[in-house]
Design a protein around this motif. Structure first.
Motif, PDB file in Angstrom:
ATOM      1  N   SER A   1       0.864  -1.206   0.039  1.00 48.88           N
ATOM      2  CA  SER A   1       0.350  -0.105  -0.073  1.00 48.88           C
ATOM      3  C   SER A   1       0.941   1.263  -0.106  1.00 48.88           C
ATOM      4  CB  SER A   1      -0.955  -0.010   1.244  1.00 48.88           C
ATOM      5  OG  SER A   1      -1.702  -1.123   1.251  1.00 48.88           O
ATOM      6  N   ARG A   2       2.105   1.327   0.289  1.00 50.94           N
ATOM      7  CA  ARG A   2       2.994   2.413   0.368  1.00 50.94           C
ATOM      8  C   ARG A   2       3.338   2.989  -0.984  1.00 50.94           C
ATOM      9  NH1 ARG A   2       7.895   2.214   4.289  1.00 50.94           N
ATOM     10  NH2 ARG A   2       7.496   4.228   4.296  1.00 50.94           N
ATOM     11  N   ASP A   3       3.524   4.311  -1.134  1.00 52.10           N
ATOM     12  CA  ASP A   3       3.684   5.072  -2.209  1.00 52.10           C
ATOM     13  C   ASP A   3       5.251   5.329  -2.427  1.00 52.10           C
ATOM     14  OD1 ASP A   3       4.121   6.644  -4.537  1.00 52.10           O
ATOM     15  OD2 ASP A   3       2.888   8.292  -3.859  1.00 52.10           O
ATOM     16  N   PHE A   4       6.032   4.557  -3.224  1.00 55.58           N
ATOM     17  CA  PHE A   4       7.410   4.598  -3.440  1.00 55.58           C
ATOM     18  C   PHE A   4       7.789   5.149  -4.682  1.00 55.58           C
ATOM     19  CE2 PHE A   4       7.689   1.042  -0.337  1.00 55.58           C
ATOM     20  CZ  PHE A   4       8.345   1.878   0.750  1.00 55.58           C
ATOM     21  N   SER A   5       6.879   5.840  -5.346  1.00 58.86           N
ATOM     22  CA  SER A   5       6.667   6.177  -6.892  1.00 58.86           C
ATOM     23  C   SER A   5       7.782   7.507  -6.554  1.00 58.86           C
ATOM     24  CB  SER A   5       5.665   6.807  -7.266  1.00 58.86           C
ATOM     25  OG  SER A   5       5.118   7.884  -6.875  1.00 58.86           O
ATOM     26  N   TRP A   6       8.351   7.878  -7.620  1.00 57.30           N
ATOM     27  CA  TRP A   6       9.317   9.037  -7.988  1.00 57.30           C
ATOM     28  C   TRP A   6       8.485  10.446  -8.066  1.00 57.30           C
ATOM     29  CZ3 TRP A   6      14.197  10.544  -7.363  1.00 57.30           C
ATOM     30  CH2 TRP A   6      15.075   9.194  -7.401  1.00 57.30           C
ATOM     31  N   ARG A   7       7.397  10.426  -7.876  1.00 56.57           N
ATOM     32  CA  ARG A   7       6.463  11.689  -7.913  1.00 56.57           C
ATOM     33  C   ARG A   7       6.925  12.766  -6.731  1.00 56.57           C
ATOM     34  NH1 ARG A   7       2.729   8.009  -9.317  1.00 56.57           N
ATOM     35  NH2 ARG A   7       2.059   7.484  -7.160  1.00 56.57           N
ATOM     36  N   ALA A   8       6.865  12.324  -5.546  1.00 54.69           N
ATOM     37  CA  ALA A   8       7.430  13.431  -4.657  1.00 54.69           C
ATOM     38  C   ALA A   8       8.802  13.845  -4.460  1.00 54.69           C
ATOM     39  CB  ALA A   8       7.103  12.758  -3.111  1.00 54.69           C
ATOM     40  N   SER A   9       9.474  12.713  -4.600  1.00 55.33           N
ATOM     41  CA  SER A   9      11.094  12.898  -4.586  1.00 55.33           C
ATOM     42  C   SER A   9      11.443  13.832  -5.849  1.00 55.33           C
ATOM     43  CB  SER A   9      11.761  11.787  -4.858  1.00 55.33           C
ATOM     44  OG  SER A   9      11.742  10.914  -3.725  1.00 55.33           O
ATOM     45  N   ALA A  10      10.769  13.379  -7.082  1.00 57.00           N
ATOM     46  CA  ALA A  10      11.160  14.367  -8.342  1.00 57.00           C
ATOM     47  C   ALA A  10      10.700  15.867  -8.098  1.00 57.00           C
ATOM     48  CB  ALA A  10      10.463  13.789  -9.565  1.00 57.00           C
ATOM     49  N   GLN A  11       9.576  16.088  -7.393  1.00 52.61           N
ATOM     50  CA  GLN A  11       9.217  17.450  -6.982  1.00 52.61           C
ATOM     51  C   GLN A  11      10.167  18.118  -6.113  1.00 52.61           C
ATOM     52  OE1 GLN A  11       6.478  19.155  -8.535  1.00 52.61           O
ATOM     53  NE2 GLN A  11       7.619  20.912  -7.549  1.00 52.61           N
ATOM     54  N   LEU A  12      10.846  17.291  -5.000  1.00 46.58           N
ATOM     55  CA  LEU A  12      11.952  17.798  -4.264  1.00 46.58           C
ATOM     56  C   LEU A  12      12.886  18.113  -4.811  1.00 46.58           C
ATOM     57  CD1 LEU A  12      11.358  15.421  -0.934  1.00 46.58           C
ATOM     58  CD2 LEU A  12      10.765  17.934  -1.222  1.00 46.58           C
ATOM     59  N   TYR A  13      13.525  17.471  -5.875  1.00 48.38           N
ATOM     60  CA  TYR A  13      14.620  17.765  -6.670  1.00 48.38           C
ATOM     61  C   TYR A  13      14.349  19.075  -7.523  1.00 48.38           C
ATOM     62  CZ  TYR A  13      17.621  13.848  -5.614  1.00 48.38           C
ATOM     63  OH  TYR A  13      18.511  12.858  -5.037  1.00 48.38           O
ATOM     64  N   LEU A  14      12.973  19.330  -7.971  1.00 48.58           N
ATOM     65  CA  LEU A  14      12.723  20.406  -8.895  1.00 48.58           C
ATOM     66  C   LEU A  14      12.862  21.723  -8.068  1.00 48.58           C
ATOM     67  CD1 LEU A  14      12.015  21.240 -11.567  1.00 48.58           C
ATOM     68  CD2 LEU A  14       9.522  20.801 -10.983  1.00 48.58           C
ATOM     69  N   ASP A  15      12.255  21.600  -6.716  1.00 48.58           N
ATOM     70  CA  ASP A  15      12.378  22.691  -5.726  1.00 48.58           C
ATOM     71  C   ASP A  15      13.771  23.053  -5.519  1.00 48.58           C
ATOM     72  OD1 ASP A  15       9.567  22.627  -5.656  1.00 48.58           O
ATOM     73  OD2 ASP A  15       9.420  21.437  -3.541  1.00 48.58           O
ATOM     74  N   LEU A  16      14.759  22.186  -5.309  1.00 47.22           N
ATOM     75  CA  LEU A  16      16.082  22.456  -5.254  1.00 47.22           C
ATOM     76  C   LEU A  16      16.546  22.974  -6.305  1.00 47.22           C
ATOM     77  CD1 LEU A  16      18.288  22.210  -3.105  1.00 47.22           C
ATOM     78  CD2 LEU A  16      18.847  19.995  -4.094  1.00 47.22           C
ATOM     79  N   TYR A  17      16.421  22.632  -7.535  1.00 46.32           N
ATOM     80  CA  TYR A  17      16.838  23.317  -8.663  1.00 46.32           C
ATOM     81  C   TYR A  17      16.589  24.774  -8.949  1.00 46.32           C
ATOM     82  CZ  TYR A  17      17.518  18.226 -10.629  1.00 46.32           C
ATOM     83  OH  TYR A  17      17.551  17.107 -10.913  1.00 46.32           O
ATOM     84  N   ARG A  18      15.146  24.745  -8.404  1.00 48.18           N
ATOM     85  CA  ARG A  18      14.646  26.543  -8.358  1.00 48.18           C
ATOM     86  C   ARG A  18      15.217  27.150  -7.412  1.00 48.18           C
ATOM     87  NH1 ARG A  18       8.596  24.153  -9.848  1.00 48.18           N
ATOM     88  NH2 ARG A  18       8.742  24.356 -12.183  1.00 48.18           N
ATOM     89  N   ALA A  19      15.888  26.779  -6.169  1.00 46.45           N
ATOM     90  CA  ALA A  19      16.114  27.576  -5.289  1.00 46.45           C
ATOM     91  C   ALA A  19      17.149  28.476  -5.350  1.00 46.45           C
ATOM     92  CB  ALA A  19      16.702  26.455  -4.286  1.00 46.45           C
ATOM     93  N   GLY A  20      17.888  28.235  -6.533  1.00 48.45           N
ATOM     94  CA  GLY A  20      18.847  29.315  -6.950  1.00 48.45           C
ATOM     95  C   GLY A  20      18.562  30.460  -7.602  1.00 48.45           C
TER      96      GLY A  20
END
Length: 480
Positions: free
Chosen positions: A461-480
């Motif tokens: 039942s757990r969600d181990f997809s890349w959706r949430a993690s990819a969004q965290l990387y995208l936020d980090l890319y935009r932080a600069g």
């Protein structure tokens, strides 16, 4: 946002471990988030033939080597790959780091030093490649193989944001002064505040010092590597950059790892049919491996035979393990001494133990679908993927409480069992006692039908997809 990834491995091109899975899955996930992605990988022997409609963008000379850039995709909806084509450096038999004889290439410093310098050159907008004017906003470098790109990029007046990901701090790309000079690195970089590292120089230090942000593949591992016990002599540097260090758990590709439609397994199943489905897969696997069709728990180990993974602890505990009611299967390769020990164990106990010394993606799927328990006694584990694959397939992970294993497996205790959040078993000590303690606890749990069913259901039942993690990387890319 235009993002250039650079890595030595990419699933479908070259793979020795989780690096290939992560780079492929993250770039694919970002590709669906309206990002403009390119992934730069060496053109290993046969790689170009794997691309759909490959085309050559152009060529340039890097430190005396002629480098071609071949563009293509592995799938019509996948990210664009740029293969750096130089047969002299990359067109060899074997894997990215070793020849077919298992011996490490003696010129790996040159091979990956040129790779990093070429990536930095491409990130400038490569005016010498007339068929493309694409220029990245972010360059995301993975592990030591790509890390020298960071020091070259940092010299540019106008440059992209640099993100560096540590996949495994133990492997740092450390070489001597002769290799430093051969790569035409600047003399001022031979300094403890730059690339110099205990009398040699470290590719990884380039990524750690010259990047705008550093990530690693789980929050617990990000904390662990800032301590002497896990820092491999870089803990002080990492503590000094702690504000730039982020732990982001890897996801898994749920389109590939899905027991409901996995083309690599004999019987499909879901949460409602997991018991029957796993039984069919277990029986098919037992037949294929020559094991008796015994109704006992099937325990698996999938991974490298290396100190990190703790396979030696399993072998040291083999007598006690076979006193338990189980069958044991290992799919692994690596250290030749451990390989011989694994084969000897299987030879001595052919009705209880099966060993396959290879990297075999279909068999990995079949083992995960068939097993009751997956044992991962890692001394350290930056993230790990097999424990997530296991839960996705209703296989209960038995793991040491470290790194990404700690972040992705919920230990079974009265509180978590009552809350219906338990998904596996964790143990604290990386020794024979810890392994046996974890395995005995797990066998006691799966012996109770209701608990076994609950753990399977919770894990699936757990969600181990890349959706949430990819969004965290995208936020980090935009932080600069």
């Amino acid at each position: 946002m235009r993002i250039l990834h650079a890595a030595a491995e990419y699933q479908g091109i070259a793979k020795t471990g989780g690096l290939a899975d992560m780079v492929a899955a993250l770039s694919t996930a970002l590709n669906t988030l309206d990002c403009d992605i390119r992934v730069c990988v060496p053109a290993y022997a046969g790689a170009q033939e794997l691309l759909l409609n490959p085309k050559t963008l152009g060529q340039f000379t890097q430190q005396g080597y002629l480098i071609g850039v071949i563009e293509g995709r592995l799938a019509t909806d996948g990210p664009l790959l740029w293969l750096l084509d130089c047969a002299e450096l990359y067109g060899r038999s074997g894997n990215p780091y070793r020849g077919a004889d298992g011996v490490e290439f003696i010129d790996n410093a040159q091979r990956f030093g040129i790779f990093g310098a070429a990536v930095a050159r491409l990130a400038r907008g490569f005016p010498d490649l007339p068929r493309s004017r694409w220029r990245p906003d972010v360059v995301h470098l993975h592990d030591w193989h790509a890390a020298l790109a960071a020091v070259w990029l940092a010299q540019q007046v106008v440059r992209p944001r640099i993100i560096y990901t540590i996949h495994n701090l133990q492997h740092q790309g450390v070489f001597d002064r002769e290799q430093f000079d051969a790569l035409q690195l600047r003399p001022e970089w031979w300094h403890p505040e730059s690339l110099e590292f205990y009398g040699g120089f470290s590719f990884m230090k380039a990524g750690l010092i010259y990047s705008d942000a550093i990530t690693t593949v789980s929050p617990t591992y990000a904390r662990e590597i800032q301590t002497p016990a896990y820092g491999h002599y870089l803990d002080g540097l990492l503590r000094s950059r702690t504000q730039l260090l982020h732990g982001i758990v890897n996801g898994i590709d749920e389109s590939v790892w899905n027991p409901a439609d996995d083309i690599l397994i004999p019987a499909h199943y879901n949460r409602q049919s997991v018991a029957a489905g796993k039984m069919k897969n277990k029986q098919a696997l037992q037949r294929a491996l020559g094991l008796p069709l015994a109704e006992v728990p099937l325990v698996i180990f999938i991974g490298r035979l290396a100190d990190q993974k703790g396979a030696d602890l399993i072998l040291a505990a083999q007598r006690e393990i076979l006193e338990m009611p189980l069958q044991f299967v290992m799919l692994a390769s690596g250290d030749t001494v451990l390989e011989k020990s694994c084969l000897a164990w299987a030879s001595a106990q052919p009705s209880r133990v099966a060993v396959r010394l290879q990297v075999d993606e279909p068999l990995a799927h079949q083992l995960t679908a068939a097993a009751d328990l997956q044992l991962m006694p890692s001394r350290f584990e930056p993230c790990g993927l097999n424990q997530m694959y296991a839960q996705r397939y209703g296989t209960i992970p038995v793991v040491r409480n470290t790194g990404g294993l700690a972040d992705t497996v919920v230990d079974s205790n009265p509180t978590t069992l009552e809350a219906a959040t338990a998904t596996g078993v964790t143990f604290e000590h990386a020794d024979v006692g810890g392994v046996l303690y974890g395995l005995r606890r797990a066998l006691d749990l799966v012996a109770v039908d209701k608990i076994r069913a609950a753990l399977r259901h919770n894990g699936m039942s757990r969600d181990f997809s890349w959706r949430a993690s990819a969004q965290l990387y995208l936020d980090l890319y935009r932080a600069g």
